[in-house]
Design a protein around this motif. Structure first.
Motif, PDB file in Angstrom:
ATOM      1  N   SER A 225     -42.027 -34.487 -17.391  1.00 10.34           N
ATOM      2  CA  SER A 225     -41.757 -34.222 -16.097  1.00 10.34           C
ATOM      3  C   SER A 225     -42.023 -32.609 -15.942  1.00 10.34           C
ATOM      4  CB  SER A 225     -40.406 -34.442 -15.818  1.00 10.34           C
ATOM      5  OG  SER A 225     -40.015 -34.018 -14.215  1.00 10.34           O
ATOM      6  N   GLY A 226     -43.049 -32.284 -15.234  1.00 11.50           N
ATOM      7  CA  GLY A 226     -43.287 -30.855 -15.029  1.00 11.50           C
ATOM      8  C   GLY A 226     -44.745 -30.469 -14.595  1.00 11.50           C
ATOM      9  N   ASN A 227     -45.041 -29.265 -14.946  1.00 13.95           N
ATOM     10  CA  ASN A 227     -46.406 -28.489 -14.723  1.00 13.95           C
ATOM     11  C   ASN A 227     -47.224 -29.257 -15.706  1.00 13.95           C
ATOM     12  OD1 ASN A 227     -48.314 -27.527 -13.492  1.00 13.95           O
ATOM     13  ND2 ASN A 227     -47.946 -25.441 -14.582  1.00 13.95           N
ATOM     14  N   MET A 228     -48.356 -29.564 -15.476  1.00 16.66           N
ATOM     15  CA  MET A 228     -49.488 -30.157 -16.355  1.00 16.66           C
ATOM     16  C   MET A 228     -50.826 -29.048 -16.340  1.00 16.66           C
ATOM     17  SD  MET A 228     -49.602 -34.130 -15.553  1.00 16.66           S
ATOM     18  CE  MET A 228     -47.886 -34.976 -15.553  1.00 16.66           C
ATOM     19  N   GLY A 256     -45.520 -35.064 -12.297  1.00 15.16           N
ATOM     20  CA  GLY A 256     -45.972 -33.666 -12.116  1.00 15.16           C
ATOM     21  C   GLY A 256     -47.457 -33.473 -11.908  1.00 15.16           C
ATOM     22  N   GLU A 257     -47.716 -32.359 -11.728  1.00 17.79           N
ATOM     23  CA  GLU A 257     -49.324 -31.857 -11.219  1.00 17.79           C
ATOM     24  C   GLU A 257     -49.701 -30.973 -11.974  1.00 17.79           C
ATOM     25  OE1 GLU A 257     -48.832 -31.292  -7.032  1.00 17.79           O
ATOM     26  OE2 GLU A 257     -47.534 -33.173  -6.753  1.00 17.79           O
ATOM     27  N   GLY A 258     -50.807 -30.380 -11.785  1.00 18.95           N
ATOM     28  CA  GLY A 258     -51.563 -29.143 -12.488  1.00 18.95           C
ATOM     29  C   GLY A 258     -52.847 -29.454 -12.932  1.00 18.95           C
ATOM     30  N   PHE A 281     -44.802 -34.462  -8.360  1.00 19.17           N
ATOM     31  CA  PHE A 281     -43.251 -33.933  -8.411  1.00 19.17           C
ATOM     32  C   PHE A 281     -42.519 -34.557  -7.718  1.00 19.17           C
ATOM     33  CE2 PHE A 281     -45.934 -29.691  -9.826  1.00 19.17           C
ATOM     34  CZ  PHE A 281     -45.357 -29.547 -11.067  1.00 19.17           C
ATOM     35  N   GLN A 282     -41.160 -34.557  -8.044  1.00 21.29           N
ATOM     36  CA  GLN A 282     -40.047 -34.935  -7.255  1.00 21.29           C
ATOM     37  C   GLN A 282     -39.691 -33.769  -6.564  1.00 21.29           C
ATOM     38  OE1 GLN A 282     -39.443 -38.415  -7.466  1.00 21.29           O
ATOM     39  NE2 GLN A 282     -41.418 -38.093  -8.114  1.00 21.29           N
ATOM     40  N   ASN A 283     -38.954 -33.877  -5.162  1.00 22.04           N
ATOM     41  CA  ASN A 283     -38.204 -32.950  -4.377  1.00 22.04           C
ATOM     42  C   ASN A 283     -37.138 -32.712  -5.392  1.00 22.04           C
ATOM     43  OD1 ASN A 283     -39.921 -33.020  -2.316  1.00 22.04           O
ATOM     44  ND2 ASN A 283     -38.833 -34.597  -1.307  1.00 22.04           N
ATOM     45  N   LEU A 287     -34.219 -34.411  -8.296  1.00 22.46           N
ATOM     46  CA  LEU A 287     -34.658 -34.035  -9.707  1.00 22.46           C
ATOM     47  C   LEU A 287     -33.749 -34.788 -10.647  1.00 22.46           C
ATOM     48  CD1 LEU A 287     -36.687 -32.633 -11.213  1.00 22.46           C
ATOM     49  CD2 LEU A 287     -35.040 -30.697 -11.209  1.00 22.46           C
ATOM     50  N   SER A 288     -32.285 -34.657 -10.362  1.00 20.30           N
ATOM     51  CA  SER A 288     -31.494 -35.229 -11.181  1.00 20.30           C
ATOM     52  C   SER A 288     -31.570 -36.897 -11.578  1.00 20.30           C
ATOM     53  CB  SER A 288     -29.944 -35.086 -10.912  1.00 20.30           C
ATOM     54  OG  SER A 288     -29.128 -35.769 -11.635  1.00 20.30           O
ATOM     55  N   ASP A 289     -32.024 -37.550 -10.314  1.00 25.30           N
ATOM     56  CA  ASP A 289     -32.276 -38.907 -10.439  1.00 25.30           C
ATOM     57  C   ASP A 289     -33.465 -39.034 -11.094  1.00 25.30           C
ATOM     58  OD1 ASP A 289     -31.921 -41.791  -9.006  1.00 25.30           O
ATOM     59  OD2 ASP A 289     -33.853 -41.376  -9.080  1.00 25.30           O
ATOM     60  N   SER A 290     -34.668 -38.228 -10.807  1.00 24.22           N
ATOM     61  CA  SER A 290     -35.978 -38.602 -11.555  1.00 24.22           C
ATOM     62  C   SER A 290     -35.812 -38.342 -12.948  1.00 24.22           C
ATOM     63  CB  SER A 290     -36.997 -37.726 -11.076  1.00 24.22           C
ATOM     64  OG  SER A 290     -36.904 -36.365 -11.283  1.00 24.22           O
ATOM     65  N   LEU A 291     -35.040 -37.059 -13.334  1.00 23.17           N
ATOM     66  CA  LEU A 291     -35.070 -37.088 -14.972  1.00 23.17           C
ATOM     67  C   LEU A 291     -34.066 -38.108 -15.940  1.00 23.17           C
ATOM     68  CD1 LEU A 291     -34.410 -33.033 -15.083  1.00 23.17           C
ATOM     69  CD2 LEU A 291     -36.516 -34.461 -15.767  1.00 23.17           C
TER      70      LEU A 291
END
Length: 407
Positions: A225-228, A256-258, A281-283, A287-291
């Motif tokens: 989860s994060g930048n790519m 994520g995106e990138g 990306f999640q709002n 974020l807590s739920d997606s992680l």
């Protein structure tokens, strides 16, 4: 107490740096800090604001530059940065502030900030998110010893040495700033990143609404989860997924995106991978739920980039209470934290077999995975929470008079 903070992306952007600073500044504003943020214009700003949690009224935001979707074109990115520089410069010269802050995104911000601070005779601090041009040299975008590289480093060194404080995110970054740019010990502030959300206990996978929506509650979910972007080797993670494709327990979730995402998705398609799901990306509110939609979390950093950046995804993972598989350089800050906190496994970058073996080992040993997850959450609570970051801020900047000014 009033600061002006110049940065590329800010609330309500879903990018990780935006989420981190929006949450921290909200916390600091509740304690009395006034902050004026100068940030790039965002596309679809009204729609984003309509669904975002509001900022504290003591935080004001001035948007400058031109909004652009995507950053894949270097020419468009350069145009975006130039528009931002011109708008930010004018506003910095006019706005009222006790102190100026700036990051390294866009990459020229330290030079711009140093010039404006000299004209206004204001103290300023630089927060090093990424070290340029060193990262671009490490990944082959610039040549070591070229005129551009040498000139950029000289200008950066001039800016860094004029700053009151140079804030670094890791020990590897501190060493690089001292070695390459001759930043003084008295200037350096070690200020690790923090989790963009606080929680009293980790959310289990089965309780994640994202896991329920994707029908992953009964799988061993391996999440990135994060930048790519340029600093990350997403293709190695895809190849690790291919090596594990016969294990029906294991499913990869890529969020994520990138600029490296499209190539990685195409590789997954070419390899016929079916045990991998891609999400945007999640709002920050989700974020807590997606992680929590994970059994194990992945971190990637390409070889040669130790000291250039510290992946901030580490700290949200710690807060989510998950074991970590970190494909990062052995001397990087992430490798040091994972080793010190006993919260995961560190493997060499660009080694899909090592990544796959680490994941399989954790999938086979529930108690080991749970123990590492517990260590993650303990480290978050002690060192890397929003409360810890706010306390660190007030210890460092609580009284402007404590800042050295021997430029």
């Amino acid at each position: 107490m009033r600061i002006t903070f110049i940065c590329d992306v800010f609330y309500p952007s879903s990018e990780s740096t935006s989420q981190l600073f929006a949450e921290l500044l909200n916390r600091l504003a509740a304690d009395g800090l006034h902050c004026h943020v100068i940030a790039n214009r965002l596309p679809n700003l009204r729609q984003r604001l309509a669904t975002a949690s509001p900022l504290d009224p003591k935080i004001t935001v001035r948007r400058v530059g031109i909004p652009m979707l995507g950053r894949s074109s270097l020419l468009l990115r350069a145009a975006r940065y130039l528009a931002f520089a011109s708008g930010a410069s004018m506003h910095l010269l006019l706005t009222r502030a006790d102190r100026l802050w700036g990051g390294t995104n866009p990459p020229f911000t330290p030079i711009l900030l140093a010039a404006v601070a000299a004209l206004r005779r204001k103290p300023f601090d630089i927060i090093i998110h990424d070290v340029y041009p060193d990262g671009l040299v490490a990944v082959g975008f610039l040549r070591e010893g070229s005129l551009v590289t040498r000139g950029w480093r000289w200008l950066n060194g001039w800016a860094y040495r004029r700053a009151n404080r140079v804030v670094v995110l890791g020990r590897d970054m501190a060493a690089l700033m001292q070695r390459r740019y001759r930043v003084r010990d008295s200037q350096l502030v070690m200020f690790p990143n923090w989790s963009p959300f606080d929680q009293a206990t980790p959310l289990p996978l089965t309780a994640s609404s994202l896991a329920q929506r994707l029908d992953l509650t009964k799988r061993f979910v391996v999440q990135y989860s994060g930048n790519m972007g340029l600093w990350h080797d997403i293709e190695t993670l895809v190849r690790a997924a291919k090596l594990l494709s016969a294990d029906e327990r294991i499913h990869f979730l890529m969020i994520g995106e990138g600029r490296r995402r499209n190539a990685a998705q195409q590789l997954a398609l070419d390899l016929g991978i079916t045990n991998m799901t891609w999400q945007d990306f999640q709002n920050r509110d989700a974020l807590s739920d997606s992680l929590a939609c994970s059994s194990v979390a992945l971190i990637s950093q390409r070889a040669g980039l130790e000291g250039v950046a510290v992946p901030c995804k580490l700290y949200g993972i710690l807060a989510s209470g998950r074991a970590i598989v970190a494909a990062v350089p052995a001397e990087s800050e992430v490798a040091k934290v994972v080793g010190e906190e006993h919260c995961g496994v560190v493997v060499s970058p660009s080694d899909p077999l090592a990544v796959a073996e680490a994941i399989r080992r954790l999938a086979d040993d529930d108690s080991l995975t749970a123990g590492m997850g517990a260590c993650s959450f303990a480290a978050y609570g002690e060192k890397y929470s929003l409360a810890a970051a706010a306390a660190r801020f007030w210890r460092t900047w609580g009284t402007w008079g404590t800042c050295h000014d021997d430029r």
